[in-house]
Design a protein around this motif. Structure first.
Motif, PDB file in Angstrom:
ATOM      1  N   LEU A 111      31.670  50.838  38.011  1.00  0.00           N
ATOM      2  CA  LEU A 111      32.036  49.589  37.348  1.00  0.00           C
ATOM      3  C   LEU A 111      33.458  49.600  36.800  1.00  0.00           C
ATOM      4  O   LEU A 111      34.188  48.605  36.910  1.00  0.00           O
ATOM      5  N   ALA A 112      33.883  50.703  36.220  1.00  0.00           N
ATOM      6  CA  ALA A 112      35.219  50.758  35.600  1.00  0.00           C
ATOM      7  C   ALA A 112      36.310  50.460  36.616  1.00  0.00           C
ATOM      8  O   ALA A 112      37.223  49.676  36.340  1.00  0.00           O
ATOM      9  N   ILE A 113      36.225  51.059  37.780  1.00  0.00           N
ATOM     10  CA  ILE A 113      37.271  50.857  38.783  1.00  0.00           C
ATOM     11  C   ILE A 113      37.215  49.438  39.335  1.00  0.00           C
ATOM     12  O   ILE A 113      38.248  48.831  39.600  1.00  0.00           O
ATOM     13  N   LEU A 114      36.014  48.892  39.468  1.00  0.00           N
ATOM     14  CA  LEU A 114      35.904  47.496  39.893  1.00  0.00           C
ATOM     15  C   LEU A 114      36.574  46.585  38.865  1.00  0.00           C
ATOM     16  O   LEU A 114      37.377  45.716  39.215  1.00  0.00           O
ATOM     17  N   VAL A 115      36.277  46.787  37.592  1.00  0.00           N
ATOM     18  CA  VAL A 115      36.864  45.963  36.525  1.00  0.00           C
ATOM     19  C   VAL A 115      38.386  46.094  36.530  1.00  0.00           C
ATOM     20  O   VAL A 115      39.114  45.091  36.495  1.00  0.00           O
ATOM     21  N   VAL A 116      38.880  47.308  36.582  1.00  0.00           N
ATOM     22  CA  VAL A 116      40.325  47.552  36.580  1.00  0.00           C
ATOM     23  C   VAL A 116      40.980  46.868  37.778  1.00  0.00           C
ATOM     24  O   VAL A 116      42.009  46.188  37.629  1.00  0.00           O
ATOM     25  N   ASN A 117      40.420  47.036  38.951  1.00  0.00           N
ATOM     26  CA  ASN A 117      41.035  46.464  40.140  1.00  0.00           C
ATOM     27  C   ASN A 117      40.962  44.942  40.147  1.00  0.00           C
ATOM     28  O   ASN A 117      41.888  44.279  40.624  1.00  0.00           O
ATOM     29  N   LEU A 118      39.893  44.357  39.617  1.00  0.00           N
ATOM     30  CA  LEU A 118      39.804  42.899  39.566  1.00  0.00           C
ATOM     31  C   LEU A 118      40.771  42.320  38.538  1.00  0.00           C
ATOM     32  O   LEU A 118      41.472  41.342  38.817  1.00  0.00           O
ATOM     33  N   VAL A 119      40.829  42.923  37.361  1.00  0.00           N
ATOM     34  CA  VAL A 119      41.784  42.451  36.346  1.00  0.00           C
ATOM     35  C   VAL A 119      43.213  42.632  36.859  1.00  0.00           C
ATOM     36  O   VAL A 119      44.046  41.725  36.754  1.00  0.00           O
ATOM     37  N   GLY A 120      43.486  43.778  37.443  1.00  0.00           N
ATOM     38  CA  GLY A 120      44.824  44.023  37.994  1.00  0.00           C
ATOM     39  C   GLY A 120      45.171  43.063  39.118  1.00  0.00           C
ATOM     40  O   GLY A 120      46.308  42.578  39.198  1.00  0.00           O
ATOM     41  N   SER A 121      44.205  42.756  39.976  1.00  0.00           N
ATOM     42  CA  SER A 121      44.445  41.800  41.061  1.00  0.00           C
ATOM     43  C   SER A 121      44.754  40.418  40.513  1.00  0.00           C
ATOM     44  O   SER A 121      45.674  39.735  40.988  1.00  0.00           O
ATOM     45  N   MET A 122      43.994  40.007  39.505  1.00  0.00           N
ATOM     46  CA  MET A 122      44.238  38.705  38.891  1.00  0.00           C
ATOM     47  C   MET A 122      45.640  38.674  38.269  1.00  0.00           C
ATOM     48  O   MET A 122      46.387  37.709  38.426  1.00  0.00           O
ATOM     49  N   LEU A 152      48.070  27.771  46.950  1.00  0.00           N
ATOM     50  CA  LEU A 152      47.503  28.751  47.885  1.00  0.00           C
ATOM     51  C   LEU A 152      47.832  28.425  49.337  1.00  0.00           C
ATOM     52  O   LEU A 152      47.520  29.200  50.225  1.00  0.00           O
ATOM     53  N   SER A 153      48.435  27.296  49.596  1.00  0.00           N
ATOM     54  CA  SER A 153      48.752  26.943  50.983  1.00  0.00           C
ATOM     55  C   SER A 153      50.191  27.218  51.325  1.00  0.00           C
ATOM     56  O   SER A 153      51.014  27.450  50.523  1.00  0.00           O
ATOM     57  N   VAL A 194      48.262  40.498  39.157  1.00  0.00           N
ATOM     58  CA  VAL A 194      49.261  40.477  40.231  1.00  0.00           C
ATOM     59  C   VAL A 194      49.412  39.053  40.769  1.00  0.00           C
ATOM     60  O   VAL A 194      50.529  38.578  40.996  1.00  0.00           O
ATOM     61  N   GLY A 195      48.292  38.360  40.966  1.00  0.00           N
ATOM     62  CA  GLY A 195      48.362  36.973  41.416  1.00  0.00           C
ATOM     63  C   GLY A 195      49.103  36.093  40.416  1.00  0.00           C
ATOM     64  O   GLY A 195      49.961  35.290  40.792  1.00  0.00           O
ATOM     65  N   LEU A 196      48.777  36.253  39.145  1.00  0.00           N
ATOM     66  CA  LEU A 196      49.427  35.478  38.087  1.00  0.00           C
ATOM     67  C   LEU A 196      50.928  35.759  38.048  1.00  0.00           C
ATOM     68  O   LEU A 196      51.758  34.840  38.052  1.00  0.00           O
ATOM     69  N   PHE A 197      51.304  37.031  38.018  1.00  0.00           N
ATOM     70  CA  PHE A 197      52.711  37.398  37.947  1.00  0.00           C
ATOM     71  C   PHE A 197      53.476  36.935  39.192  1.00  0.00           C
ATOM     72  O   PHE A 197      54.629  36.508  39.104  1.00  0.00           O
ATOM     73  N   ALA A 244      36.372  41.572  48.464  1.00  0.00           N
ATOM     74  CA  ALA A 244      36.203  40.115  48.368  1.00  0.00           C
ATOM     75  C   ALA A 244      36.559  39.603  46.972  1.00  0.00           C
ATOM     76  O   ALA A 244      37.299  38.625  46.820  1.00  0.00           O
ATOM     77  N   LEU A 245      36.044  40.270  45.952  1.00  0.00           N
ATOM     78  CA  LEU A 245      36.336  39.835  44.587  1.00  0.00           C
ATOM     79  C   LEU A 245      37.807  40.036  44.235  1.00  0.00           C
ATOM     80  O   LEU A 245      38.387  39.243  43.492  1.00  0.00           O
ATOM     81  N   GLY A 246      38.422  41.085  44.776  1.00  0.00           N
ATOM     82  CA  GLY A 246      39.845  41.307  44.553  1.00  0.00           C
ATOM     83  C   GLY A 246      40.691  40.184  45.126  1.00  0.00           C
ATOM     84  O   GLY A 246      41.643  39.715  44.501  1.00  0.00           O
ATOM     85  N   LEU A 247      40.331  39.723  46.323  1.00  0.00           N
ATOM     86  CA  LEU A 247      41.052  38.598  46.922  1.00  0.00           C
ATOM     87  C   LEU A 247      40.872  37.331  46.097  1.00  0.00           C
ATOM     88  O   LEU A 247      41.821  36.568  45.880  1.00  0.00           O
ATOM     89  N   LEU A 248      39.660  37.116  45.613  1.00  0.00           N
ATOM     90  CA  LEU A 248      39.414  35.956  44.751  1.00  0.00           C
ATOM     91  C   LEU A 248      40.187  36.067  43.436  1.00  0.00           C
ATOM     92  O   LEU A 248      40.717  35.077  42.929  1.00  0.00           O
ATOM     93  N   ALA A 249      40.257  37.279  42.887  1.00  0.00           N
ATOM     94  CA  ALA A 249      40.980  37.481  41.629  1.00  0.00           C
ATOM     95  C   ALA A 249      42.475  37.219  41.801  1.00  0.00           C
ATOM     96  O   ALA A 249      43.101  36.574  40.955  1.00  0.00           O
ATOM     97  N   VAL A 250      43.066  37.696  42.898  1.00  0.00           N
ATOM     98  CA  VAL A 250      44.479  37.424  43.155  1.00  0.00           C
ATOM     99  C   VAL A 250      44.697  35.915  43.289  1.00  0.00           C
ATOM    100  O   VAL A 250      45.625  35.354  42.709  1.00  0.00           O
ATOM    101  N   SER A 251      43.826  35.260  44.037  1.00  0.00           N
ATOM    102  CA  SER A 251      43.938  33.807  44.219  1.00  0.00           C
ATOM    103  C   SER A 251      43.808  33.077  42.891  1.00  0.00           C
ATOM    104  O   SER A 251      44.581  32.156  42.602  1.00  0.00           O
ATOM    105  N   GLY A 252      42.850  33.489  42.064  1.00  0.00           N
ATOM    106  CA  GLY A 252      42.665  32.867  40.757  1.00  0.00           C
ATOM    107  C   GLY A 252      43.872  33.059  39.863  1.00  0.00           C
ATOM    108  O   GLY A 252      44.326  32.127  39.192  1.00  0.00           O
ATOM    109  N   GLY A 253      44.424  34.254  39.853  1.00  0.00           N
ATOM    110  CA  GLY A 253      45.616  34.523  39.059  1.00  0.00           C
ATOM    111  C   GLY A 253      46.803  33.720  39.551  1.00  0.00           C
ATOM    112  O   GLY A 253      47.589  33.198  38.759  1.00  0.00           O
TER     113      GLY A 253
END
Length: 126
Positions: free
Chosen positions: A36-47, A125-126, A49-52, A108-117
């Motif tokens: 879980l920790a690595i999933l959380v870290v990678n999803l927050v980090g992906s979001m 997104l286009s 990265v998308g935001l930045f 899949a969730l990482g891609l969604l997190a980047v897109s959301g960010g």
């Protein structure tokens, strides 16, 4: 890019790595459990990265600040290598479903997190 940005990216990377470690202390993984920790870290980090990236694209962040945040902080915070090791450990111990869930779910969730960010930062997104 300048020398100060490089030094700040190194510091930000250290802070990101320390926060990643702290997350693994809060959510310790067992070899036969879900990482879980690595999933959380990678999803927050992906979001982030998308935001930045969106903030960079909209000229809200300078390239130097973007470098510090994306390559430095997010680079130190997220971890592809630990994700890969966690997946292999589950495969080696016969936990195929957990490994598959980790691989497919994190991707899949990482891609969604980047897109959301990216959307949060005002990027299309286009």
């Amino acid at each position: 890019m300048n020398f100060i940005s490089l030094i700040l990216a190194i510091i930000a990377g250290g802070i990101g790595a320390a926060l990643r470690y702290g997350t693994t202390v809060i959510f310790p993984a067992k070899k036969d459990g879900f990482p879980l920790a690595i999933l959380v870290v990678n999803l927050v980090g992906s979001m982030l990265v998308g935001l930045f990236t969106a903030l960079l694209a909209n000229a809200i962040l300078s390239p130097e600040v973007g470098f510090v945040l994306v390559a430095g902080f997010c680079g130190g915070f997220t971890t592809m290598s630990t994700f890969a090791v966690d997946s292999i450990e589950r495969l080696r111990s016969g936990h195929w479903m957990l490994a598959g869930l980790n691989i497919v779910g994190s991707t899949a969730l990482g891609l969604l997190a980047v897109s959301g960010g990216y959307l949060l930062g005002g990027g299309p997104l286009s």
